[in-house]
Structure formats: C-alpha cells, structure tokens
Scaffold this motif. Structure first.
Motif, PDB file in Angstrom:
ATOM      1  N   ILE A   6     -44.941 -12.927  -6.165  1.00  0.00           N
ATOM      2  CA  ILE A   6     -46.115 -13.007  -7.038  1.00  0.00           C
ATOM      3  C   ILE A   6     -45.985 -14.242  -7.936  1.00  0.00           C
ATOM      4  O   ILE A   6     -44.933 -14.470  -8.526  1.00  0.00           O
ATOM      5  CB  ILE A   6     -46.232 -11.721  -7.891  1.00  0.00           C
ATOM      6  CG1 ILE A   6     -46.537 -10.555  -6.970  1.00  0.00           C
ATOM      7  CG2 ILE A   6     -47.308 -11.868  -8.959  1.00  0.00           C
ATOM      8  CD1 ILE A   6     -46.509  -9.225  -7.656  1.00  0.00           C
ATOM      9  N   ARG A  24     -50.611  -5.733  -7.182  1.00  0.00           N
ATOM     10  CA  ARG A  24     -50.019  -5.316  -5.919  1.00  0.00           C
ATOM     11  C   ARG A  24     -49.351  -3.968  -6.186  1.00  0.00           C
ATOM     12  O   ARG A  24     -48.606  -3.824  -7.162  1.00  0.00           O
ATOM     13  CB  ARG A  24     -48.981  -6.345  -5.474  1.00  0.00           C
ATOM     14  CG  ARG A  24     -48.133  -5.953  -4.275  1.00  0.00           C
ATOM     15  CD  ARG A  24     -48.905  -6.027  -2.992  1.00  0.00           C
ATOM     16  NE  ARG A  24     -47.991  -6.197  -1.849  1.00  0.00           N
ATOM     17  CZ  ARG A  24     -48.362  -5.982  -0.605  1.00  0.00           C
ATOM     18  NH1 ARG A  24     -49.577  -5.584  -0.331  1.00  0.00           N
ATOM     19  NH2 ARG A  24     -47.507  -6.168   0.385  1.00  0.00           N
ATOM     20  N   ALA A  78     -50.460  -2.964   2.532  1.00  0.00           N
ATOM     21  CA  ALA A  78     -51.564  -3.580   1.806  1.00  0.00           C
ATOM     22  C   ALA A  78     -52.241  -2.619   0.841  1.00  0.00           C
ATOM     23  O   ALA A  78     -52.717  -3.020  -0.198  1.00  0.00           O
ATOM     24  CB  ALA A  78     -52.585  -4.129   2.804  1.00  0.00           C
ATOM     25  N   THR A 102     -41.149  -8.491  -3.354  1.00  0.00           N
ATOM     26  CA  THR A 102     -42.557  -8.442  -3.739  1.00  0.00           C
ATOM     27  C   THR A 102     -42.749  -9.108  -5.102  1.00  0.00           C
ATOM     28  O   THR A 102     -43.676  -9.898  -5.303  1.00  0.00           O
ATOM     29  CB  THR A 102     -43.060  -6.985  -3.796  1.00  0.00           C
ATOM     30  OG1 THR A 102     -42.792  -6.366  -2.545  1.00  0.00           O
ATOM     31  CG2 THR A 102     -44.544  -6.923  -4.084  1.00  0.00           C
ATOM     32  N   PRO A 111     -54.287  -6.632  -1.462  1.00  0.00           N
ATOM     33  CA  PRO A 111     -53.357  -6.427  -0.354  1.00  0.00           C
ATOM     34  C   PRO A 111     -52.277  -7.490  -0.203  1.00  0.00           C
ATOM     35  O   PRO A 111     -51.460  -7.382   0.698  1.00  0.00           O
ATOM     36  CB  PRO A 111     -54.274  -6.400   0.872  1.00  0.00           C
ATOM     37  CG  PRO A 111     -55.551  -7.016   0.454  1.00  0.00           C
ATOM     38  CD  PRO A 111     -55.629  -7.031  -1.021  1.00  0.00           C
ATOM     39  N   SER A 112     -52.235  -8.501  -1.056  1.00  0.00           N
ATOM     40  CA  SER A 112     -51.178  -9.497  -0.908  1.00  0.00           C
ATOM     41  C   SER A 112     -50.583  -9.825  -2.269  1.00  0.00           C
ATOM     42  O   SER A 112     -51.309  -9.969  -3.258  1.00  0.00           O
ATOM     43  CB  SER A 112     -51.743 -10.782  -0.294  1.00  0.00           C
ATOM     44  OG  SER A 112     -50.814 -11.840  -0.482  1.00  0.00           O
ATOM     45  N   PRO A 113     -49.266  -9.982  -2.333  1.00  0.00           N
ATOM     46  CA  PRO A 113     -48.657 -10.370  -3.613  1.00  0.00           C
ATOM     47  C   PRO A 113     -49.137 -11.748  -4.069  1.00  0.00           C
ATOM     48  O   PRO A 113     -49.180 -12.019  -5.265  1.00  0.00           O
ATOM     49  CB  PRO A 113     -47.160 -10.372  -3.303  1.00  0.00           C
ATOM     50  CG  PRO A 113     -47.043 -10.444  -1.819  1.00  0.00           C
ATOM     51  CD  PRO A 113     -48.273  -9.797  -1.276  1.00  0.00           C
ATOM     52  N   ILE A 150     -47.337  -6.323 -10.486  1.00  0.00           N
ATOM     53  CA  ILE A 150     -47.189  -5.162  -9.615  1.00  0.00           C
ATOM     54  C   ILE A 150     -47.258  -3.883 -10.431  1.00  0.00           C
ATOM     55  O   ILE A 150     -46.869  -3.834 -11.599  1.00  0.00           O
ATOM     56  CB  ILE A 150     -45.862  -5.145  -8.810  1.00  0.00           C
ATOM     57  CG1 ILE A 150     -44.681  -5.556  -9.656  1.00  0.00           C
ATOM     58  CG2 ILE A 150     -45.963  -5.962  -7.577  1.00  0.00           C
ATOM     59  CD1 ILE A 150     -43.376  -5.529  -8.884  1.00  0.00           C
ATOM     60  N   PHE A 174     -56.601  -3.306  -6.983  1.00  0.00           N
ATOM     61  CA  PHE A 174     -55.384  -3.406  -6.174  1.00  0.00           C
ATOM     62  C   PHE A 174     -55.679  -4.369  -5.035  1.00  0.00           C
ATOM     63  O   PHE A 174     -56.701  -4.249  -4.365  1.00  0.00           O
ATOM     64  CB  PHE A 174     -54.977  -2.046  -5.624  1.00  0.00           C
ATOM     65  CG  PHE A 174     -54.518  -1.104  -6.701  1.00  0.00           C
ATOM     66  CD1 PHE A 174     -53.381  -1.386  -7.448  1.00  0.00           C
ATOM     67  CD2 PHE A 174     -55.216   0.062  -6.980  1.00  0.00           C
ATOM     68  CE1 PHE A 174     -52.961  -0.533  -8.456  1.00  0.00           C
ATOM     69  CE2 PHE A 174     -54.799   0.925  -7.984  1.00  0.00           C
ATOM     70  CZ  PHE A 174     -53.670   0.624  -8.726  1.00  0.00           C
ATOM     71  N   HIS A 208     -52.033 -12.832  -4.104  1.00  0.00           N
ATOM     72  CA  HIS A 208     -53.313 -12.721  -4.799  1.00  0.00           C
ATOM     73  C   HIS A 208     -53.168 -11.955  -6.100  1.00  0.00           C
ATOM     74  O   HIS A 208     -54.149 -11.703  -6.778  1.00  0.00           O
ATOM     75  CB  HIS A 208     -54.341 -12.004  -3.918  1.00  0.00           C
ATOM     76  CG  HIS A 208     -54.575 -12.670  -2.600  1.00  0.00           C
ATOM     77  ND1 HIS A 208     -55.109 -12.030  -1.518  1.00  0.00           N
ATOM     78  CD2 HIS A 208     -54.327 -13.936  -2.208  1.00  0.00           C
ATOM     79  CE1 HIS A 208     -55.183 -12.872  -0.498  1.00  0.00           C
ATOM     80  NE2 HIS A 208     -54.709 -14.040  -0.891  1.00  0.00           N
ATOM     81  N   ALA A 209     -51.938 -11.559  -6.424  1.00  0.00           N
ATOM     82  CA  ALA A 209     -51.761 -10.601  -7.510  1.00  0.00           C
ATOM     83  C   ALA A 209     -51.279 -11.268  -8.793  1.00  0.00           C
ATOM     84  O   ALA A 209     -50.644 -12.323  -8.780  1.00  0.00           O
ATOM     85  CB  ALA A 209     -50.770  -9.525  -7.081  1.00  0.00           C
ATOM     86  N   LYS A 255     -55.378  -8.420 -11.119  1.00  0.00           N
ATOM     87  CA  LYS A 255     -55.195  -8.022  -9.723  1.00  0.00           C
ATOM     88  C   LYS A 255     -53.759  -7.539  -9.561  1.00  0.00           C
ATOM     89  O   LYS A 255     -52.817  -8.240  -9.944  1.00  0.00           O
ATOM     90  CB  LYS A 255     -55.445  -9.207  -8.781  1.00  0.00           C
ATOM     91  CG  LYS A 255     -56.780  -9.906  -9.018  1.00  0.00           C
ATOM     92  CD  LYS A 255     -57.968  -9.015  -8.707  1.00  0.00           C
ATOM     93  CE  LYS A 255     -59.262  -9.639  -9.206  1.00  0.00           C
ATOM     94  NZ  LYS A 255     -60.361  -8.688  -9.292  1.00  0.00           N
TER      95      LYS A 255
END
Lengths: 258, 499
Positions: free
Chosen positions: A197, A135, B152, A193, A168-170, A176, A166, A172-173, A133
């Motif tokens: 993460i 960001r 986002a 960012t 929408p939240s760091p 990057i 991709f 969840h990532a 996943k």
C-alpha cells in the motif's frame, strides 16, 4: 419487457432503506445489546474476584494502588460472563455503541476515564476525510467481523456515501482494515499487503482478535492481533463490533462526526 | 476380516471402554466395507491417551438409513496402510492425521499438508505455508494461475492454484491453513471459561449450530435433560442463522453473475435477519445465547410477537428479491450447467449439507439423526438433482422457505418451562458423538471425559472439511472466470476448516 416490469415491481416493493444516520438518528439497537460496560467498584465485595475468574480473556484488570477494576475493551468479548458472575451487581453493559479509539490505552474503561474516547486523527482527517479506500485483510477472522464490515457496503448502511470503500487491490488503497488474531500462517501475507500500500497509509484493527488476540490471546499459533506487526491507527472493539460501532469509529476517525 | 463396531446414537453418552479397539487391518477393512455399504465417514482422527501415553485412531461412521453411528478404534503405530485408495472419504482426514501426529498412511496418493502446522514428527520438517508440491500440468499453452491468500473482497484467506489451458480449468488445487488459530489443540486440553467461545467462533457465521453441537455433547455426558423450551429457542436461532446465510449467499450469487437488484436487496435483508437474532440475545450472530443446560435468554410473548411480525416482512422482502432472480433468464443461463458435480462423485467424497442435497443426495442430520426439538418437529429435506450452481442456489431458497415456516410454527407454540437446567457432574470415562445440521451441513464434535471426569473435545469437524474437495472437483473443465460463482455456490468456511 416482462423482466423490466418484474424489476420495477421489486424495486417499488423494496423501497429506499438507506439509514438516515448520521444526519438523522442512529438505528435502534436491540434491548439486549451489550455496549460499553460500567463497573461500580464501590459495590464490590471484599476480596471478591468472581468477575476476574470468569472472564474468558482476562480483560478485567485491578489497579494495584486503588484496587479499582477496569475493563480492557480491546480484550473484552462483551459476553457478559462478568455481569452474571458478579454477586453484587457491580457490572452492567450499557447501550453505548461508540467504542472506537485512536489510542490503544483509551480502550481501557473505568472510573475517572471519559468514554467514549476521542478517535479523531489529524492525518486521517487531513488526507482521507472525503475519500478512504481500504484493503480488507482477514487474518484469522471467524467471518463475523467480516460479515459486519461487509454489511457496511450494502444499501442499508451505504458507507460509500462517505467516500469509504473496500477496494480489491492494495495499490488502490489508503490503508488496511484487519480482522482476526493474525495467525502465524497469515503473518507474511499481512506484512506484504501492508508494504504494497502506498504511503501515507493507515491501519484499522477491527474486533477483539485484531486488537489483542481476543479469545485467541496467548495462543502460540497467533500474534495477539495486528499491532505487533503493523502500526495501528484506529481500534474498533467488539466480538464482533456492531456495524454501527464500526461506522461510528470510521466517521469519528475521519472527523466526519464528532 | 471385518469386525463389529460399537453402535451409538447421536448425542448419547456411552462408556468409552465399550468402543472396540481392534488390529489395524481389521479396522481398515471394516471402515472401507461400511463406506462401501453406504456409510459416511463423519470423522477419522487420532486421539492422544494420556493415561497410557498412546495414540488411538478412531473412525465415526454414519448410516443415514437407520440413524445409527458406528465407532471403531485401533492403535495405528507409526505407519499403516492408507484407507484413501479404497475410500476417498478418508482422503482429507488421513492428510490431517499425518500432518498433526506424524502417523504415516502408506501409499496415500496425495499426502500434503492441509493446514501447515508446525510438524510434530521428528523427521518431517515443518512446511512453510503455501509452499506445497502443487500438481502441475505441462505444455506449451498451459498456464498456472495463483489466487490468494488475501482476496479481493471482504472474505477469509485461502490459496487457489489453477492449471489452465486458455480459459478452461483442468485442475484446481486448494491450499488452506492461513486461518489456523489452534482451536482443536485448546479444546483437547480441557474446559476453561474460553471453551464455549471456541465453539462460538470455530466458524463465526455458524455460531448457533457449532455451540449447539458442543452443548449437547456436554449435556449428555452430564445426564442433563434440556427443557423443550430451550430446545425450541435453540432451533429458532439455528434456523435464523440458516435463513441469514442462505439469503446472503443468494444475494452474493446474484452479484457474481452481475444481477445487481437481488444482490443489493439480499445484502440488506440478511442484516434484517441477523437483527432478529440480536433481538433474542443482543448479538447478531447469536453469541452468548447458548449455555450447557439450555439458553441464557428467554423469548417471552411480546418478543415472539415482535419476531413474528418482523419475519413476515422479511419473508415478503426475500420473496420479492429472490424470485426476481430465479425468474430472470439471464441469471438462470449463468447458473445452470455451471460447476456440475455428479451424485456419484458427491457420494464418493462424502459431501454434506446444501452441496450434497444439490446433487440429489437426501442427507440432513435434522431428519436422519434428529436432535433437540427436531425430534418432534420435522422439516422436509430439500433436494435438487442437477448438482450445478443453480441447484446449490435453489436448494438454499427452498430451505429458506421451510425455515421461515418452521420458525413461525415454533413461535406459535413455544413450549412452556424453564430455559435452562442445571448441569450436574460429568460421567467419567465416557464419550459422546454430537451431530447437528448447520447451514452449510453436518457439524460433528467428538467429546470425551477421562477417569476424573475432565471434559475434552478431541475432534471438531466443520462441514467445510468434507466439502472443499467438492469445490475442487466442480471446477474441472469450467471457465476460470466462473470460479467466483462456483466458490460462492459452495461458500465454505476457511476458519472452520483450519480451526
């Protein structure tokens, strides 16, 4: 009811268009596509520096000992200015789309170097092979890299097939994906960012700008790409990279293809 | 107190000395009067004159009705009486001038940074990005929402500050500058092997139109006649760019209202259009296609046939995907009446392109200031009167259909001839104003040569520069949940604004 028929009719018309790649053949590249460049230094004229003078980003380097030319794909815009400038036809751009590498130095092509280079990374393969996943951080990207990353989420490329998405939240990532030369005005946002993460995490620099500053290399307004601020694990060259180059890079990095 | 301006045509070089330099009060009144009579302010900018170490303030004004551009200059000194209170179109330009050069427009009502550049003025400290004196509402149930710079989705960065009461947005302030890469500074320093690439990436989704704008200024300053064939190929590429972006936007709008079929089909169809551009020049965004004097790649008969066949399929796919959306009442219900901008507001703030035409303003550089092949082959200007998200979506679709037709006609009758002409020496001490209609709207490049015929580009105006304020106005009294939809209906460029 009529609406449902409309939707079904459109669905039939549009058919199933998801690429067969990587199980089937890669999508056909246009005849004029510029992939990895090749230099035949043997053809170079004596004291000729036509390509070096025309390169907009200084991507062509001359080895001090041997005088051989190399091209840094991390700076190259694939604009063919060198190919056109060369009086002896020593440079040409191939259709090789597999350009990504896990080490910055592997982006430098030239005689004696194997290409495409290995992009596989043990940590990524172990942790993220079936689910990655990302960001997305555009830091001075011109919207071309953005568009060719975006297209990977469409039904045609459908990188969700590989568990790559991709988010929408760091929080969840797993890492990057950075595009752009990283303007000073984006420095803090990129760092924040990255910090947001959870570890372990990876950074993917996509496009000449994110790798080296590219066209904006040495602009005082930018940071010459992401690597001075965050540790980069995968480098995907191009201006912008073709979606196939990006997807190939991601899949090789994760050990999904070799 | 008003005075005569220099009248010039689009992409026609003129001796720089012919541009009248008047006193500041006369300059101010003349610009205000021209705008009052219906002129649009294409550019208002300061330009450094190294030969006498002074700053000139220039105004470029377009009179759409007679296709003329008017230019006027003044020496602003350290401060002058702001134009903005009497001329809203000057609002963003005067903020830019103050931020870049430290010239103070006195009694400007909203004098904040637009890009957060390092300050050049001695007594003005550099602003820290995103820290501005944002407009605030106060009250017990008022709340503020801050969004960005990182968003986002897979998009560029920018900051949005909303003042809300419940769901309703009373005020939106847009604070940009995160994408500032120093393009104008670099272009104002003269030609290098990077020059054309700066134009290609000023807004990377508008490569063809920005590069055309750059090249045609260069060509007129060199007295180069571009062949009709090269002009046709440029226009084909420009219309492909328009189709690709419009279809992508329509798909994204469908996504923002939760109508997934059109979103998914359009995402793919956009790629199919980009692949057509790649057939012409190898790159999906048209990088490397244009060169001063013409184009780098020819379009032979076989390629023209291939393109025609592909575009026929793509158009059929687009009709299927997009008419589905416009025939779906739940989609229309979300688009209609959302993010309304009146024609009067659009005119006041100087909106351009799709956003202006969706308010019923009939303005299009391809018709009003024709250039290249558009001088001989015309496209109807598509407008809609409602000024809402529906209008901005529907004008895109109408234009897409026209662009398909235009490309077909060009491919059927591609003029014979060379694809590029040699570019001779540049005329010294000259200037050219170059305008094109990119897919977002009017692009303006101001290009000049000095006494030694060195070329510089002192000003680039991307359509987004005119239109970001329009988005802020459209959000008033809207539900905050409609922001993504309104934002996408404008789909403005962050990097084209920040340069």
């Amino acid at each position: 009811m009529p609406l449902m028929w409309n939707i079904l009719a459109a669905r039939l018309h549009q058919k199933n268009r998801t690429l067969k790649y990587p199980d089937g053949p890669a999508p056909e590249l246009p005849e004029r596509f510029a992939g990895a460049p090749e230099i035949e230094t043997g053809k170079c004229g004596e004291n000729c520096d036509a390509c070096l003078r025309q390169c907009p980003t200084g991507a062509i380097l001359r080895e001090i000992n041997t005088g051989e030319l190399r091209i840094d794909l991390g700076l190259c815009l694939f604009c063919r200015a060198c190919e056109r400038a060369c009086p002896s036809g020593a440079i040409h751009f191939t259709h090789e789309y597999r350009l990504a590498a896990a080490r910055r130095e592997d982006l430098i092509t030239g005689p004696g170097r194997e290409f495409p280079a290995e992009a596989r990374q043990a940590l990524a393969e172990k942790l993220f092979k079936r689910s990655l996943k990302l960001r997305f951080v555009s830091a001075g990207g011109c919207n071309a890299c953005e568009a060719d990353c975006n297209v990977l989420s469409t039904v045609a490329w459908d990188m969700g097939r590989f568990g790559i998405q991709f988010v929408p939240s760091p929080r969840h990532a797993d890492g990057i994906l950075v595009t752009g030369p990283v303007p000073e005005n984006m420095r803090l946002a990129l760092l924040k960012t990255y910090e947001a993460i959870p570890s372990p995490k990876i950074v993917i620099a996509t496009g000449a700008c994110a790798i080296s500053g590219g066209l904006y290399h040495s602009h005082p307004e930018t940071h010459n790409g992401a690597a001075d601020l965050v540790p980069v694990d995968l480098w995907i060259p191009g201006c912008p990279p073709h979606p196939l180059t990006i997807l190939d890079g991601l899949l090789r990095f994760l050990g999904r293809i070799s | 107190m008003t005075t005569e301006c220099l009248l010039v045509r689009n992409a026609r070089a003129f001796p720089f000395a012919a541009c009248p330099v008047v006193e500041m009060p006369a300059f101010r009144e003349t610009v205000i009067e021209n705008v009052r009579l219906g002129a649009r302010l294409n550019a208002l900018f300061a330009m450094f004159q190294p030969e006498n170490d002074t700053l000139l303030l220039l105004a470029v004004m377009a009179h759409d009705a007679d296709g003329s551009l008017r230019i006027l200059a003044t020496r602003p000194g350290e401060r002058y009486q702001a134009l903005t209170p009497a001329c809203s179109q000057a609002h963003w330009f005067e903020r830019e001038i103050f931020e870049t050069w430290g010239i103070l427009p006195e009694s400007h009502p909203w004098l904040k940074p637009i890009r957060f550049l390092p300050s050049r003025a001695q007594d003005v400290p550099s602003a820290e990005i995103g820290r501005a004196n944002f407009f605030r509402m106060d009250g017990e149930e008022i709340h503020e929402v801050a969004v960005g710079p990182v968003h986002a989705g897979v998009i560029e960065p920018g900051h949005f500050r909303f003042q809300c009461h419940g769901e309703t947005v009373y005020h939106l302030e847009i604070s940009l500058g995160y994408q500032h890469r120093g393009i104008e500074r670099a272009l104002a320093a003269g030609i290098t092997p990077r020059t054309l690439h700066y134009a290609e990436t000023a807004a990377g989704d508008t490569t063809i139109s920005h590069t055309t704008t750059c090249c045609q200024a260069w060509e007129t300053l060199a007295g180069t006649q571009v062949s009709a064939r090269a002009e046709a190929i440029r226009a084909i590429a420009a219309e492909l760019e328009r189709i690709a972006n419009h279809i992508g936007d329509l798909g994204a709008l469908a996504g923002d209202v939760g109508f997934l079929p059109t979103q998914n089909y359009c995402g793919r169809i956009r790629g199919d259009v980009l692949n057509c551009t790649a057939l012409i020049c190898g790159n999906r965004f048209g990088r490397g296609l244009l060169t001063p004097g013409g184009v780098q790649w020819d379009l032979d008969t076989a390629l023209a046939q291939n393109l025609r066949a592909r575009l026929a399929e793509i158009e059929a796919d687009a009709v299927s995907a997009i008419e589905l959306m416009f025939n779906t009442s739940s989609v229309l219900a979300r688009l209609e009446g959302t993010g309304v901008l009146t024609a009067a507001t659009a005119r006041d703030i100087g909106l351009v392109g799709v956003a202006a035409r969706a308010c019923g303003l009939s303005r299009d550089i391809r018709r009003d200031f024709p250039y290249g092949i558009y001088r001989f082959h015309h496209l109807p200007v598509c407008t809609w009167s409602t000024g809402d998200c529906f209008a901005r979506a529907y004008v895109r679709w109408l234009e897409t259909r026209q662009s398909f037709r235009f490309i077909r006609e060009q491919l059927d009758a591609l003029p014979e001839g060379p694809i590029s002409s040699s570019v001779g020496p540049l005329r010294p001490d000259s200037m050219a104003i170059s305008l094109t209609e990119g897919w977002r709207g009017e692009i303006c490049h101001v290009t000049r040569t000095d006494a030694n015929a060195n070329l510089t580009v002192p000003k680039i105006v991307d359509p987004s520069f005119h239109n970001w304020f329009g988005l802020a106005c459209a959000l008033r009294n809207q539900a905050i949940s409609d922001f993504p939809l309104c934002n996408k209906s404008f789909n403005l460029s962050y990097c084209g604004h920040d340069l």
